[in-house]
Enzyme design. Structure first.
Site, PDB file in Angstrom:
ATOM      1  CG  HIS A 142      -1.661   1.289   1.399  1.00 46.49           C
ATOM      2  ND1 HIS A 142      -2.683   1.659   0.555  1.00 46.49           N
ATOM      3  CD2 HIS A 142      -1.528   2.301   2.298  1.00 46.49           C
ATOM      4  CE1 HIS A 142      -3.164   2.829   0.931  1.00 46.49           C
ATOM      5  NE2 HIS A 142      -2.473   3.240   1.990  1.00 46.49           N
ATOM      6  CE  LYS A 163      -0.007   6.153   1.193  1.00 49.00           C
ATOM      7  NZ  LYS A 163      -0.879   6.413   2.360  1.00 49.00           N
ATOM      8  CG  ASP A 181      -5.076   2.170  -2.791  1.00 52.37           C
ATOM      9  OD1 ASP A 181      -4.947   2.559  -1.616  1.00 52.37           O
ATOM     10  OD2 ASP A 181      -5.776   1.207  -3.110  1.00 52.37           O
ATOM     11  NE  ARG A 247      17.070  19.701  13.699  1.00 54.09           N
ATOM     12  CZ  ARG A 247      17.014  20.791  14.446  1.00 54.09           C
ATOM     13  NH1 ARG A 247      16.923  20.688  15.767  1.00 54.09           N
ATOM     14  NH2 ARG A 247      17.061  21.988  13.883  1.00 54.09           N
TER      15      ARG A 247
END
Length: 322
Positions: A142, A163, A181, A247
């Protein structure tokens, strides 16, 4: 246990533009289940061990001339010995005509006979390449799969994280949709995964509040692509104040799919973040890393914390000497 896949002989015939000489059944009902192929020189010479009838067999100049060099009795014996093993299909190459006695045996034992004008080596290479893709180990995940600056980016995350909306924004910025999907992932090589969309949902995108749209019809043919190699994975997740996010990007993360390690990164989602731009930068950064450049390591080098890289300026000067 890995699933076994098969492809119809009809698809192979269409893909390689093969000529049909004889088919015992309709081509769509004849299934090929192995990417391995064979040139039957050994079995024509009488060595029968290790012959795999599931393989497609190729008869070129060498094999046909060897058969023709035999006496009529020996020729009949060797041809029957080969065709009676019922190989999944026999392809005559270089426009070689199938001998009448071989064709009669094929009809007797129900063996498909095909032909091509191409050389034996080229035909074998094309068949192997095609079967390696069609019969590859695969799973369905998915997610959303897009091509960004030539990089195949697989976006994963829970439903509703954004998404599909991000994919639409990327399409508007000139990138291409491959699957929304459901992404069908095939292992086409030891280190290669290729993603595509199932045929029945190809080019469609689901947008909550709007419904289904067809990206090809709205944005044009340049906005979609059938398949692409998976170069990186981006996991989208809602921003959590309790989680510490990377980061610097100094250490590379990866995700294992079908035994292949794919570079991956986690991108937190919260209002105000432009995910399309972030994914564009992530794709370009991933390409730089594949080419050997890591911005985080250069910064650490500039701070005197690592010594195992060439600074960017020195790298440019080095290449300018060639």
């Amino acid at each position: 246990m890995a699933s076994k896949y098969s492809v119809s002989l009809e698809k192979i015939i269409k893909e390689l533009s093969l000529e049909t000489i004889y088919l015992p059944l309709a081509a769509e009902d004849i299934m090929i289940s192995t990417p391995d192929v064979n040139r039957p020189g050994l079995i024509l010479a009488g060595y029968e061990q290790f012959f795999d009838p599931a393989r497609i067999n190729f008869l070129g100049i060498s094999e046909v001339e060897y058969i023709n060099s035999q006496t009529p009795e020996e020729r009949a014996k060797r041809l029957r010995n080969f065709i009676s093993k019922t190989p999944s299909a026999v392809i005559f190459t270089r426009s070689i005509k199938c001998p009448d006695d071989a064709l009669e045996l094929a009809k007797e034992y129900g063996v498909p006979i095909l032909a091509t004008s191409d050389t034996t080596s080229n035909t074998m290479a094309k068949v192997i390449a095609y079967l390696n893709v069609e019969l590859a180990e695969r799973i369905t995940r998915h997610g959303v799969f897009v091509e960004v600056y030539g990089e195949g980016v697989l976006m994963l995350g829970d439903s509703g994280v954004g998404k599909s909306e991000t994919a639409v924004e990327l399409i508007k910025r000139g990138h291409r949709l491959i699957a929304d999907d459901a992404v069908e992932i095939k292992k086409t090589g030891a280190k290669t995964l290729v993603g595509s969309a199932p045929d029945n949902i190809r080019h469609f995108i689901e947008l909550r509040g709007i419904g289904l749209i067809n990206a090809r019809r709205i944005f044009g043919m340049g906005a979609v692509k059938t398949s692409e190699k998976i170069d990186m994975i981006i996991e989208l997740e809602p921003w959590s104040a309790d989680k510490v996010y990377d980061r610097m990007g100094l250490e590379s993360e990866s995700t294992d799919i079908l035994g292949v390690s794919i570079p991956s990164t986690t991108v937190p989602v919260k209002p105000g973040r432009n995910l399309a731009i972030i994914i564009e930068v992530a794709a370009m950064n991933n390409r730089q890393k594949k080419m050997g450049y890591n911005a985080a390591r250069e910064l650490m080098h500039n701070l005197g914390m690592v010594e195992d890289i060439i600074p960017q300026e020195d790298e440019i000067e080095l290449w300018s000497n060639f």
